[in-house]
Motif scaffolding. Sequence first.
Motif: not given
Length: 175
Positions: A11, A16, A78-79, A84
Amino acid sequence: MTMKIIAISGSLRKLSLNTLLLQRITQISPPDIEVEIFSRLGEFPLFNPDLSESEQAVVLALKTKIINADAVIIASPEYAHGVTGVMKNALDWMVGNESFVYKPVALLNISPRATHAQAALTEIMTVMSAHVVAKASLTFPILGSITSPQALAQSDEITHLINVMLQELQQAAAV
Ligand SMILES: Cc1cc2nc3c(=O)[nH]c(=O)nc-3n(C[C@H](O)[C@H](O)[C@H](O)COP(=O)(O)O)c2cc1C
């Protein structure tokens, strides 16, 4: 002998939680374990096989640090059920240089809900021939309950999980 670990957050966010966890690890790691956070993923060019690794100083920097480290810690959000983009981009740069081959790796997850990215990262690292240390790849109950460095520092559970993770990684690197 001191064990050297490179820690990478997936991140780029200033606050973050993944980076916060890595910072906490550097604060409480024992004297015989040196943890360095690599915080330059935002500088990586988009991976393109036409580009030469030798002309990308930041790529060479990460490669060298991984090769010289005894182990690697990755903590990535997690995106949209995936890894990511910044993390995947950096890992794509490392495929060709084989810096991860046989390297003990701990995959840390700050959210019990985020199972897809963890599974994807495990697969990516495995195909890159890294040694994913299952016993060191822990889920930390942070997302939704811990929002500040102070709260993280006060959590005995997080401290315990960090100590277990470091011990398991140290054992795996010693083999
Ligand atoms: C674009 C975006 C997509 C996200 N997708 C997911 C997801 O699929 N699953 C999940 O559990 N959390 C998801 N989240 C929540 C993140 O995991 C959460 O915000 C986490 O704190 C981000 O990590 P960081 O604090 O290290 O930046 C998403 C967040 C963003 C910004």
